[in-house]
Design a protein around this motif. Structure first.
Motif, PDB file in Angstrom:
ATOM      1  N   TRP A  12       0.833  -1.209   0.000  1.00  0.00           N
ATOM      2  CA  TRP A  12       0.000   0.000   0.000  1.00  0.00           C
ATOM      3  C   TRP A  12       0.862   1.251   0.000  1.00  0.00           C
ATOM      4  N   ALA A  13       1.988   1.210   0.766  1.00  0.00           N
ATOM      5  CA  ALA A  13       2.868   2.370   0.842  1.00  0.00           C
ATOM      6  C   ALA A  13       3.661   2.547  -0.438  1.00  0.00           C
ATOM      7  N   ARG A  14       4.053   1.415  -1.037  1.00  0.00           N
ATOM      8  CA  ARG A  14       4.865   1.507  -2.258  1.00  0.00           C
ATOM      9  C   ARG A  14       4.094   2.120  -3.413  1.00  0.00           C
ATOM     10  N   SER A  15       2.810   1.810  -3.483  1.00  0.00           N
ATOM     11  CA  SER A  15       2.031   2.269  -4.629  1.00  0.00           C
ATOM     12  C   SER A  15       1.960   3.792  -4.723  1.00  0.00           C
ATOM     13  N   PRO A  16       1.618   4.527  -3.645  1.00  0.00           N
ATOM     14  CA  PRO A  16       1.626   5.990  -3.732  1.00  0.00           C
ATOM     15  C   PRO A  16       3.014   6.555  -4.035  1.00  0.00           C
ATOM     16  N   LEU A  17       4.067   5.928  -3.455  1.00  0.00           N
ATOM     17  CA  LEU A  17       5.417   6.401  -3.714  1.00  0.00           C
ATOM     18  C   LEU A  17       5.788   6.214  -5.174  1.00  0.00           C
ATOM     19  N   TRP A  46       5.175  10.465 -11.508  1.00  0.00           N
ATOM     20  CA  TRP A  46       4.705  11.803 -11.895  1.00  0.00           C
ATOM     21  C   TRP A  46       5.837  12.820 -11.878  1.00  0.00           C
ATOM     22  N   ALA A  47       6.722  12.743 -10.887  1.00  0.00           N
ATOM     23  CA  ALA A  47       7.728  13.788 -10.680  1.00  0.00           C
ATOM     24  C   ALA A  47       8.964  13.633 -11.560  1.00  0.00           C
ATOM     25  N   LEU A  48       9.405  12.415 -11.806  1.00  0.00           N
ATOM     26  CA  LEU A  48      10.682  12.206 -12.495  1.00  0.00           C
ATOM     27  C   LEU A  48      10.774  12.893 -13.859  1.00  0.00           C
TER      28      LEU A  48
END
Length: 382
Positions: A4-9, A15-17
């Motif tokens: 669950w934590a990996r998915s938002p990261l 998006w940012a890269l």
């Protein structure tokens, strides 16, 4: 790390890269990236305000500790600030050259001031006064940094309510930073009251440390010297001549009626909100600068005069009168730091000088309210 934590990261990184490319300040900034960058600034500055609010109260109760919780909150905000400064500097997104220069210089001054302040405390002990050189460097660095953020948002945000509200919030952060050293006197007054009640806020170890540093016994004279080390004229002069300049600039750049009063009301409301929270948590409380509202109303009233020089002359007299009369009223009805009414002439003269300078600065660099709101571009730099 959970899935669950990996998915938002992963989503955030994806998006940012693509935006992580070298560029000059003033490059065209996508609207979603612009919003995220300035949301980051809002979070960082909010953490700074929360940490600093607790910090003054903490230092009137406990012996100094580099790893005290208020310092840790400020550190998290500083980490975000440094990250945003690097992003702006490397990519050129979200700022023009002037905004980037202010952010970089301000962040640099702040980062240099931190170790200087630590050294100062190692050499001079408590250095409880907010007005020491190392502390002032922290405020100056933060002021330059916030000035850069205000500039970046001013020239880059599209027109609309969000632009106006965010600009007001940034000036609120600027007012809080400018007002911060004055809190020493505001907490000091209540510290003396607590001593006179026989219920001192400061722990015995702090009182003894301060007394040993002053070379005297723990008595009321020592507590007064510890709580109110600055001359009585400093509080009203600084509030009138320096803090009011922030509201004058806010009124000029936002360009909306009563914007100065709303910013001052926001700051006073925040101080009122944290007052019971500190009291319930058994931390020292302070005098709340309600008189700021009277001075801010006078700033907005002055802007009904459309001639800049005349506005500054009349406004300086009006605001000085409003500030000192409101401060005397607060001193009579509630509480405030010691008064020095004879300093009003000096405060008014200084306010006139900085007000005239502010009018010139805003006109010279085309920062007057309600600009076109065009996106940041290389041509936005004056």
């Amino acid at each position: 790390m959970t899935g669950w934590a990996r998915s938002p990261l992963k989503s955030a990184a994806a998006w940012a890269l693509p935006y992580w490319t070298r560029g000059e300040p003033g490059r065209e900034t996508p609207s979603d990236l612009f919003r995220v960058l300035y949301l980051g600034w809002a979070v960082a500055l909010t953490l700074k305000v929360l940490g600093s609010s607790w910090d003054v109260s903490w230092h009137f109760k406990w012996l100094r500790d580099d790893l005290a919780p208020p310092h840790l909150i400020n550190t998290v905000g500083t980490v975000i600030v440094v990250a945003l400064t690097i992003v702006h500097g490397y990519t050129g997104y979200g700022v023009d050259r002037t905004a980037l220069r202010l952010i970089q210089v301000g962040t640099g001054v702040f980062l240099v001031a931190v170790p200087l302040d630590l050294i100062n405390h190692r050499v001079n002990g408590l250095d409880i006064t907010s007005w020491s050189p190392s502390h002032m460097l922290l405020y100056i660095g933060t002021a330059l940094m916030i000035g850069g953020v205000i500039r970046g948002w001013f020239v880059g945000a599209p027109e609309g309510r969000t632009r106006t509200v965010m600009l007001g919030a940034l000036f609120l952060f600027c007012l809080e930073n400018t007002w911060f050293p004055s809190q020493h006197q505001e907490y000091g007054v209540f510290g003396i009251h607590a001593w006179d009640r026989g219920e001192p806020y400061a722990e015995p170890i702090l009182l003894q440390f301060a007394a040993d540093q002053m070379g005297r016994s723990v008595d009321r004279n020592m507590v007064v010297a510890f709580s109110l080390p600055a001359p009585d004229y400093l509080y009203p002069v600084y509030a009138t001549a320096v803090c009011m300049l922030v509201l004058v600039l806010a009124r000029l750049m936002i360009g909306r009626a009563w914007s100065a009063t709303l910013i001052a009301a926001g700051y006073v409301a925040y101080r009122v909100l944290i007052w019971p929270l500190l009291m319930v948590a058994d931390f020292p409380i302070s005098a709340v600068p309600f008189f700021l509202l009277g001075a801010a109303v006078c700033v907005d009233l002055a802007f009904y005069i459309k001639v800049p020089v005349l506005r500054a002359v009349v406004g300086a007299a009006l605001v000085t009168a409003g500030s000192y009369l409101s401060l005397n009223l607060q001193h009579t009805l509630l509480d405030s730091p010691p008064l020095a009414n004879t300093s009003a002439i000096a405060a008014g003269g200084l306010l006139l000088a900085v007000w005239l300078g502010g009018e010139w600065f805003v006109q010279r660099y085309r920062l007057r309210g309600q600009p076109t709101g065009a996106r940041v571009s290389a041509t936005a730099t004056p």
